[in-house]
Design a protein around this motif. Structure first.
Motif, PDB file in Angstrom:
ATOM      1  N   ASN A 176       0.848  -1.186   0.000  1.00 34.95           N
ATOM      2  CA  ASN A 176       0.000   0.000   0.000  1.00 34.95           C
ATOM      3  C   ASN A 176       0.893   1.249   0.000  1.00 34.95           C
ATOM      4  O   ASN A 176       2.125   1.149  -0.049  1.00 34.95           O
ATOM      5  N   LYS A 200       3.293  -4.254   2.889  1.00 29.57           N
ATOM      6  CA  LYS A 200       2.543  -5.257   2.126  1.00 29.57           C
ATOM      7  C   LYS A 200       1.143  -5.359   2.709  1.00 29.57           C
ATOM      8  O   LYS A 200       0.983  -5.407   3.922  1.00 29.57           O
ATOM      9  N   ASP A 201       0.157  -5.402   1.831  1.00 29.51           N
ATOM     10  CA  ASP A 201      -1.232  -5.335   2.278  1.00 29.51           C
ATOM     11  C   ASP A 201      -2.029  -6.477   1.652  1.00 29.51           C
ATOM     12  O   ASP A 201      -2.203  -6.517   0.444  1.00 29.51           O
ATOM     13  N   GLY A 202      -2.483  -7.405   2.515  1.00 28.67           N
ATOM     14  CA  GLY A 202      -3.231  -8.563   2.028  1.00 28.67           C
ATOM     15  C   GLY A 202      -2.621  -9.891   2.460  1.00 28.67           C
ATOM     16  O   GLY A 202      -3.196 -10.952   2.237  1.00 28.67           O
ATOM     17  N   THR A 203      -1.473  -9.797   3.119  1.00 31.64           N
ATOM     18  CA  THR A 203      -0.708 -10.985   3.495  1.00 31.64           C
ATOM     19  C   THR A 203      -1.537 -12.037   4.240  1.00 31.64           C
ATOM     20  O   THR A 203      -1.517 -13.212   3.898  1.00 31.64           O
ATOM     21  N   ALA A 204      -2.224 -11.620   5.292  1.00 29.40           N
ATOM     22  CA  ALA A 204      -2.887 -12.583   6.183  1.00 29.40           C
ATOM     23  C   ALA A 204      -4.316 -12.903   5.753  1.00 29.40           C
ATOM     24  O   ALA A 204      -5.092 -13.455   6.525  1.00 29.40           O
ATOM     25  N   ILE A 209     -10.046   5.486   2.289  1.00 29.68           N
ATOM     26  CA  ILE A 209      -9.316   5.935   3.477  1.00 29.68           C
ATOM     27  C   ILE A 209      -8.095   6.742   3.047  1.00 29.68           C
ATOM     28  O   ILE A 209      -7.152   6.205   2.454  1.00 29.68           O
ATOM     29  N   PHE A 238       1.864  -1.345  12.751  1.00 32.32           N
ATOM     30  CA  PHE A 238       1.237  -2.453  12.018  1.00 32.32           C
ATOM     31  C   PHE A 238       1.483  -3.802  12.685  1.00 32.32           C
ATOM     32  O   PHE A 238       0.663  -4.710  12.582  1.00 32.32           O
ATOM     33  N   HIS A 282      -1.973  -2.808  14.534  1.00 28.62           N
ATOM     34  CA  HIS A 282      -3.096  -2.993  13.604  1.00 28.62           C
ATOM     35  C   HIS A 282      -3.466  -4.467  13.431  1.00 28.62           C
ATOM     36  O   HIS A 282      -4.641  -4.840  13.546  1.00 28.62           O
ATOM     37  N   ALA A 291      -6.939  -6.079  14.695  1.00 30.18           N
ATOM     38  CA  ALA A 291      -7.834  -6.506  13.617  1.00 30.18           C
ATOM     39  C   ALA A 291      -8.148  -7.999  13.728  1.00 30.18           C
ATOM     40  O   ALA A 291      -9.271  -8.422  13.487  1.00 30.18           O
ATOM     41  N   ASN A 292      -7.141  -8.780  14.072  1.00 28.26           N
ATOM     42  CA  ASN A 292      -7.333 -10.227  14.177  1.00 28.26           C
ATOM     43  C   ASN A 292      -6.522 -10.766  15.348  1.00 28.26           C
ATOM     44  O   ASN A 292      -5.400 -11.218  15.181  1.00 28.26           O
ATOM     45  N   ARG A 304      -6.667 -13.394  16.856  1.00 29.84           N
ATOM     46  CA  ARG A 304      -6.445 -14.844  16.762  1.00 29.84           C
ATOM     47  C   ARG A 304      -6.745 -15.555  18.070  1.00 29.84           C
ATOM     48  O   ARG A 304      -6.067 -16.497  18.459  1.00 29.84           O
ATOM     49  N   ARG A 336     -10.107  -9.284   2.305  1.00 29.66           N
ATOM     50  CA  ARG A 336      -9.787  -7.900   1.935  1.00 29.66           C
ATOM     51  C   ARG A 336      -9.184  -7.852   0.540  1.00 29.66           C
ATOM     52  O   ARG A 336      -8.423  -8.729   0.160  1.00 29.66           O
ATOM     53  N   PHE A 356     -10.072   0.551   0.456  1.00 29.83           N
ATOM     54  CA  PHE A 356     -10.251  -0.698   1.201  1.00 29.83           C
ATOM     55  C   PHE A 356     -11.548  -1.338   0.733  1.00 29.83           C
ATOM     56  O   PHE A 356     -12.597  -0.702   0.743  1.00 29.83           O
ATOM     57  N   PHE A 389     -16.830  -7.150   9.144  1.00 33.47           N
ATOM     58  CA  PHE A 389     -16.293  -5.793   8.976  1.00 33.47           C
ATOM     59  C   PHE A 389     -16.619  -4.863  10.139  1.00 33.47           C
ATOM     60  O   PHE A 389     -15.736  -4.195  10.688  1.00 33.47           O
ATOM     61  N   GLN A 401     -13.906  -3.138  12.512  1.00 35.12           N
ATOM     62  CA  GLN A 401     -13.759  -1.675  12.395  1.00 35.12           C
ATOM     63  C   GLN A 401     -13.943  -0.998  13.755  1.00 35.12           C
ATOM     64  O   GLN A 401     -13.205  -0.070  14.095  1.00 35.12           O
TER      65      GLN A 401
HETATM   66  C1  HEM Z   1      -3.881  -6.313   7.970  1.00 32.11           C
HETATM   67  C2  HEM Z   1      -2.890  -1.876   6.363  1.00 32.11           C
HETATM   68  C3  HEM Z   1      -7.453  -0.541   7.195  1.00 32.11           C
HETATM   69  C4  HEM Z   1      -8.488  -5.018   8.584  1.00 32.11           C
HETATM   70  C5  HEM Z   1      -3.216  -5.228   7.478  1.00 32.11           C
HETATM   71  C6  HEM Z   1      -1.811  -5.181   7.165  1.00 32.11           C
HETATM   72  C7  HEM Z   1      -1.541  -3.942   6.714  1.00 32.11           C
HETATM   73  C8  HEM Z   1      -2.761  -3.195   6.752  1.00 32.11           C
HETATM   74  C9  HEM Z   1      -0.194  -3.404   6.251  1.00 32.11           C
HETATM   75  C10 HEM Z   1      -0.813  -6.340   7.338  1.00 32.11           C
HETATM   76  C11 HEM Z   1      -0.694  -7.213   6.145  1.00 32.11           C
HETATM   77  C12 HEM Z   1      -1.919  -8.009   5.844  1.00 32.11           C
HETATM   78  O1  HEM Z   1      -2.183  -9.034   6.460  1.00 32.11           O
HETATM   79  O2  HEM Z   1      -2.667  -7.554   4.972  1.00 32.11           O
HETATM   80  C13 HEM Z   1      -4.039  -1.130   6.488  1.00 32.11           C
HETATM   81  C14 HEM Z   1      -4.122   0.270   6.180  1.00 32.11           C
HETATM   82  C15 HEM Z   1      -5.394   0.658   6.432  1.00 32.11           C
HETATM   83  C16 HEM Z   1      -6.120  -0.517   6.870  1.00 32.11           C
HETATM   84  C17 HEM Z   1      -2.973   1.125   5.695  1.00 32.11           C
HETATM   85  C18 HEM Z   1      -6.037   2.005   6.278  1.00 32.11           C
HETATM   86  C19 HEM Z   1      -5.548   2.959   5.517  1.00 32.11           C
HETATM   87  C20 HEM Z   1      -8.139  -1.640   7.640  1.00 32.11           C
HETATM   88  C21 HEM Z   1      -9.547  -1.668   7.925  1.00 32.11           C
HETATM   89  C22 HEM Z   1      -9.833  -2.945   8.312  1.00 32.11           C
HETATM   90  C23 HEM Z   1      -8.597  -3.700   8.279  1.00 32.11           C
HETATM   91  C24 HEM Z   1     -10.510  -0.505   7.768  1.00 32.11           C
HETATM   92  C25 HEM Z   1     -11.152  -3.550   8.724  1.00 32.11           C
HETATM   93  C26 HEM Z   1     -12.090  -2.914   9.373  1.00 32.11           C
HETATM   94  C27 HEM Z   1      -7.325  -5.753   8.540  1.00 32.11           C
HETATM   95  C28 HEM Z   1      -7.263  -7.159   8.837  1.00 32.11           C
HETATM   96  C29 HEM Z   1      -5.927  -7.535   8.672  1.00 32.11           C
HETATM   97  C30 HEM Z   1      -5.218  -6.338   8.252  1.00 32.11           C
HETATM   98  C31 HEM Z   1      -8.415  -8.064   9.244  1.00 32.11           C
HETATM   99  C32 HEM Z   1      -5.336  -8.928   8.871  1.00 32.11           C
HETATM  100  C33 HEM Z   1      -4.866  -9.138  10.267  1.00 32.11           C
HETATM  101  C34 HEM Z   1      -4.393 -10.565  10.479  1.00 32.11           C
HETATM  102  O3  HEM Z   1      -5.157 -11.474  10.138  1.00 32.11           O
HETATM  103  O4  HEM Z   1      -3.266 -10.742  10.922  1.00 32.11           O
HETATM  104  N1  HEM Z   1      -3.761  -3.999   7.217  1.00 32.11           N
HETATM  105  N2  HEM Z   1      -5.251  -1.577   6.894  1.00 32.11           N
HETATM  106  N3  HEM Z   1      -7.594  -2.871   7.863  1.00 32.11           N
HETATM  107  N4  HEM Z   1      -6.088  -5.287   8.186  1.00 32.11           N
HETATM  108 FE1  HEM Z   1      -5.669  -3.430   7.606  1.00 32.11          FE
END
Ligand code: HEM
Length: 408
Positions: free
Chosen positions: A214, A219-223, A261, A280, A315, A319-320, A322, A333, A354, A365, A369
């Motif tokens: 991102n 990296k965004d989407g890994t998990a 966002i 993060f 974050h 978010a998770n 676990r 995502r 997002f 969600f 959130q």
């Molecule tokens: C994980 C960035 C907003 C839910 C992550 C990760 C990053 C990231 C870098 C770690 C890599 C990954 O697993 O994808 C961001 C940024 C955001 C944002 C920059 C806003 C600008 C949100 C929002 C939600 C969300 C609004 C849900 C309401 C999650 C979830 C994970 C995650 C569920 C996986 C956590 C896990 O399973 O370990 N995000 N995110 N994120 N994010 Fe976000």
């Protein structure tokens, strides 16, 4: 026909993308292969239980169009949905207008030349809560959790870029394919719907490998849950008709949460890398959790109960977490970057589009959130738009159309 079509199922496309990602090193031959792969006029098969765009790997280019229906009455709405479906069937397959029997002049804008390339195009049609108001008498078949998006604390929503009767998300390998699809669908439906807002986005190539980054550089989407695991997708993504108070027609559909966002990138770029990583819970370089060393290592919260390695406020941990009982809060995502130029104050307008698919909007969600409301990242982001939608089930065959079940 001179068409070179590669009809891939979603699973095949996912495997192909994984192979591309795996070979995307910086050596020349792999780069050539990746380049060749992106030039293939790959086509997703349009027909199926589900719309192909939900589980398809994220493509490079996207446009989200929120639309308001101007067609009158149930018959007007049906005709509109049929026209949309017909156009999407053609655009996602590629070919010439003649092959589809489109004879009205002009048959195509010609933006892509005489032959429309599929270009990996997917188009996902979703409905918003306002479609179920008094206009079309559809209140009794509204998906149970569908509603207008609320303001969360720290949101700065511009209501002119929120919600809508319909949402169409196009994705393709190249911008011109997306732009062409936008033009053609709007051209064919001018009398039946009106553009409310539009948000374009892009996904970055792997830098240098793995999941795309991102605009905060992570990296965004890994998990994400594994989209090739059909059983898991049945638990986390697909709605089952009749279950949880959902109308029968909704089976095979999915709730789509969209959030535009903004990232306050000028501030972000002044934050040291250590502090960014703590926010993060992952390493910026390779995306590994701070308890691990490789991108896809699982974070080990049980060995880190006090958050010495991954802060309790990080974050990913919020978010998770676990913990038992939170497994069913996971969502699929699909993140895109946007670059909107410059705002009135001379600041860069950049951020994240997002999007997430959910079986149950509240359980997934909304729950997550709400938990993220106090995370340290909130100082560097500002949600400005989006909405809640319901991606309708797929069109099963050439006589089916998207949204048909609404009128059963
Ligand atoms: C994980 C960035 C907003 C839910 C992550 C990760 C990053 C990231 C870098 C770690 C890599 C990954 O697993 O994808 C961001 C940024 C955001 C944002 C920059 C806003 C600008 C949100 C929002 C939600 C969300 C609004 C849900 C309401 C999650 C979830 C994970 C995650 C569920 C996986 C956590 C896990 O399973 O370990 N995000 N995110 N994120 N994010 Fe976000």
């Amino acid at each position: 026909s001179s068409r070179r079509r590669f009809l891939l199922g979603v699973a095949g496309a996912a495997a192909g993308a994984a192979a591309t990602a795996a070979s995307a090193t910086i050596d020349g031959s792999a780069a050539d292969a990746a380049d060749a792969a992106t030039k293939q006029p790959a086509a997703f098969s349009f027909h199926g239980t589900h719309q192909a765009g939900v589980l398809a790997p994220v493509r490079r280019s996207t446009a989200l169009l929120a639309l308001d229906v101007t067609a009158q009455g149930v018959d007007g709405l049906k005709a509109l949905l049929q026209t949309i479906t017909e156009r999407l069937r053609f655009l996602t397959a590629g070919g010439t207008p003649q092959e589809l029997g489109i004879t009205a002049a002009p048959s195509d804008s010609g933006v892509l030349g005489p032959e429309v390339v599929a270009g990996g195009l997917t188009a996902t049609l979703a409905v918003g809560a306002s479609l179920f108001d008094e206009r079309f008498g559809l209140a009794s078949v509204k998906p149970a959790k569908l509603r207008t998006m609320e303001d969360f604390p720290n949101d700065d929503l511009d209501r002119s870029i929120c919600d809508g009767d319909l949402l169409l998300q196009f994705e393709a390998d190249d911008n011109d394919v997306v732009v062409h699809a936008v033009r053609e669908v709007l051209r064919a439906t001018r009398a039946g719907m009106q553009l409310r807002w539009r948000q374009d986005g892009f996904a970055s190539p792997p830098r240098p490998s793995g999941t795309p980054r991102n605009l905060m550089g992570f990296k965004d989407g890994t998990a994400n849950p594994d989209r090739t695991d059909a059983k898991l997708m049945d638990q986390l993504v697909w709605v089952h008709g009749g279950a949880r108070g959902e109308p029968a027609w909704a089976a095979g559909g999915s709730y789509l949460a969209v959030r535009k966002i903004r990232m306050l990138v000028e501030f972000w770029d002044r934050v040291g890398i250590e502090e960014q990583q703590q926010m993060f819970g992952r390493y910026k370089g390779n995306g590994a959790p701070l308890t691990g060393s490789a991108e896809h290592d699982d974070p080990h919260y049980e060995r880190d109960p006090n958050g010495d390695s991954i802060p309790l406020s990080a974050h990913i941990r919020v978010a998770n977490p676990r913990t038992p009982g939170t497994e069913d809060q996971r969502m699929l995502r699909r993140a895109f970057n946007y670059d909107g130029g410059v705002d009135a104050n001379g600041n860069l307008d950049q951020g994240l589009v997002f999007t997430a698919f959910n079986q149950d909007l509240e359980r997934q969600f909304v729950t997550v959130q709400k938990r993220l409301i106090d995370e340290p990242l909130v100082d560097y982001i500002s949600p400005v738009g989006g909405g809640y939608f319901f991606a309708v089930p797929g069109a099963k065959n050439s006589s089916d159309w998207l949204g048909k079940g609404l009128f059963a």
